[in-house]
Design an enzyme around this catalytic site. Structure first.
Site, PDB file in Angstrom:
ATOM      1  N   HIS A  34       0.825  -1.232   0.000  1.00 39.33           N
ATOM      2  CA  HIS A  34       0.000   0.000   0.000  1.00 39.33           C
ATOM      3  C   HIS A  34       0.852   1.271   0.000  1.00 39.33           C
ATOM      4  CE1 HIS A  34      -3.704  -2.154   0.456  1.00 39.33           C
ATOM      5  NE2 HIS A  34      -3.363  -2.683   1.623  1.00 39.33           N
ATOM      6  N   HIS A  37      -6.153  -7.284  -0.533  1.00 34.08           N
ATOM      7  CA  HIS A  37      -6.327  -5.850  -0.780  1.00 34.08           C
ATOM      8  C   HIS A  37      -5.574  -5.435  -2.049  1.00 34.08           C
ATOM      9  CE1 HIS A  37      -6.793  -6.349   3.647  1.00 34.08           C
ATOM     10  NE2 HIS A  37      -7.785  -5.492   3.462  1.00 34.08           N
ATOM     11  N   ASP A  88      -2.611 -10.757  -2.386  1.00 36.87           N
ATOM     12  CA  ASP A  88      -3.166 -10.250  -1.129  1.00 36.87           C
ATOM     13  C   ASP A  88      -4.634  -9.862  -1.374  1.00 36.87           C
ATOM     14  OD1 ASP A  88      -2.052  -8.850   1.665  1.00 36.87           O
ATOM     15  OD2 ASP A  88      -3.759  -7.772   0.792  1.00 36.87           O
ATOM     16  N   ASP A 117      -4.379 -12.882   3.635  1.00 36.10           N
ATOM     17  CA  ASP A 117      -5.684 -12.393   4.082  1.00 36.10           C
ATOM     18  C   ASP A 117      -6.792 -12.706   3.083  1.00 36.10           C
ATOM     19  OD1 ASP A 117      -4.596 -10.605   2.296  1.00 36.10           O
ATOM     20  OD2 ASP A 117      -4.726  -8.861   3.614  1.00 36.10           O
TER      21      ASP A 117
END
Ligand SMILES: [Zn+2]
Length: 334
Positions: free
Chosen positions: A120, A158, A156, A241
């Site tokens: 991120h 996200h 991931d 995740d």
């Protein structure tokens, strides 16, 4: 040749009840002995290595935030404390060490198990539990070492907005992300990067997309991008995740699914990149799922059998046909 790993747990980089905590890695630590792998001692990245991705002013701001005591630095919330700057340099440095060894042919492949995570973190700001973008720093380093094309695949849960932002205007770097749609950070639409069709590929997913969906994505989307972009090395933002019982997300992958996609990526690297592949840990907030997922990666990298945990998703999977068709059309793939 050996499979390398680096181990940067950053025990002092923690904040009250924050989910991105050192304890994420405790269960994994007990599993490492099950694999024929060799440890690479991480050394810190230099500021100039980090500056291949991040603005010098951003690096200074992070340093200042840490040395002045730390706190919450974005709404995710992302935290830093006085140890975090050095921890982030070591996480990037461990990732660099793995990528360099694989690129130089000193190791067959590698897994950088590091925190804080990175995908991120944008060129101008730390965000989303991430400080420096470890995988992007490593990708740029391979370009410095003569690579002409490097692909980052990010599974991931996200969207790796930071990696996308870092790669947006660099024709030598490609990015493919699978992520749950509608959750943090809100980016990652299929048409996010119209100027980089075929190079920046986003696969936004409905809730409960799991092993079957990821099998389809591997065969239909990841392969199409690898065949057209022809990377010389693949780096993987491996976040666990996407597991169906991760506390922060609602995708549907099981440990068998993490093995399947990791094996597929390892096989693609064998076919297109002389086997050059480096996995880099991103998210995953259940210590059990991180241990199972990382074990699946090591099994794929070392070509040893993997016995999945008893963790089949209880949810039915969505139909991805329309999404995959529109992704193919958007990128102009046959
Ligand atoms: Zn994540």
């Amino acid at each position: 040749m050996t499979t390398l790993y680096t181990w940067v747990t950053s025990p002092a980089h923690e904040y009250e009840d924050h989910p991105e905590r050192p304890g994420r890695l405790t269960e994994l630590e007990t599993r490492l002995k099950n694999f024929n792998i060799e440890k690479l001692e991480a050394t810190p990245a230099t500021r100039s290595e980090i500056a291949r991705v991040h603005a010098p002013r951003m690096i200074e701001m992070v340093d200042l935030a840490c040395s002045s005591g730390g706190g919450i630095i974005d709404y995710a919330p992302t935290f830093v404390n006085p140890s975090s700057f050095d921890d982030a340099l070591l996480a990037s440095g461990g990732t660099l060490g793995c990528a360099r060894a694989v690129w130089a042919g000193a190791a067959a492949n590698a897994f950088a198990i590091v925190r804080p995570p990175g995908h991120h973190a944008e060129p101008n700001r730390a965000m989303g539990f991430c400080i420096f973008n470890n995988v992007a720093v490593a990708a740029r380093d391979l370009l410095e070492r003569g690579a002409e094309r490097v692909l980052v695949v990010d599974y991931d849960a996200h969207h790796g907005n930071g990696t996308q932002a870092a790669f947006l205007n660099d024709e030598r770097l490609a990015y493919l992300s699978t992520h749950q749609w509608g959750i943090y950070p809100g980016t990652g639409r299929m048409d996010d990067a119209p100027e980089a069709k075929g190079r920046i590929v986003n696969v936004p997913l409905p809730a409960y997309a799991g092993d079957v969906c990821f099998e389809q994505i591997s065969g239909q989307v990841i392969r199409a991008q690898v065949e057209t972009f022809r990377p010389q090395a693949i780096l993987v933002s491996a976040g666990f995740d996407a597991h169906w019982d991760d506390p922060l997300t609602t995708l549907g992958v099981s440990s068998a699914g993490f093995y399947a996609i990791s094996k597929k990526l390892t096989d693609l690297a064998q076919e297109f990149c002389n086997g050059k592949i480096v996995f880099v840990l991103e998210g995953g907030y259940s210590p059990r799922n991180v241990a199972n997922g990382a074990s699946a990666v090591f099994a794929a990298l070392t070509d040893t059998p993997f016995a999945p945990a008893d963790d089949v998703s209880p949810h039915d999977e969505p139909d991805l046909t329309k999404i995959l068709d529109s992704i193919h059309a958007w990128h102009g793939w046959k």
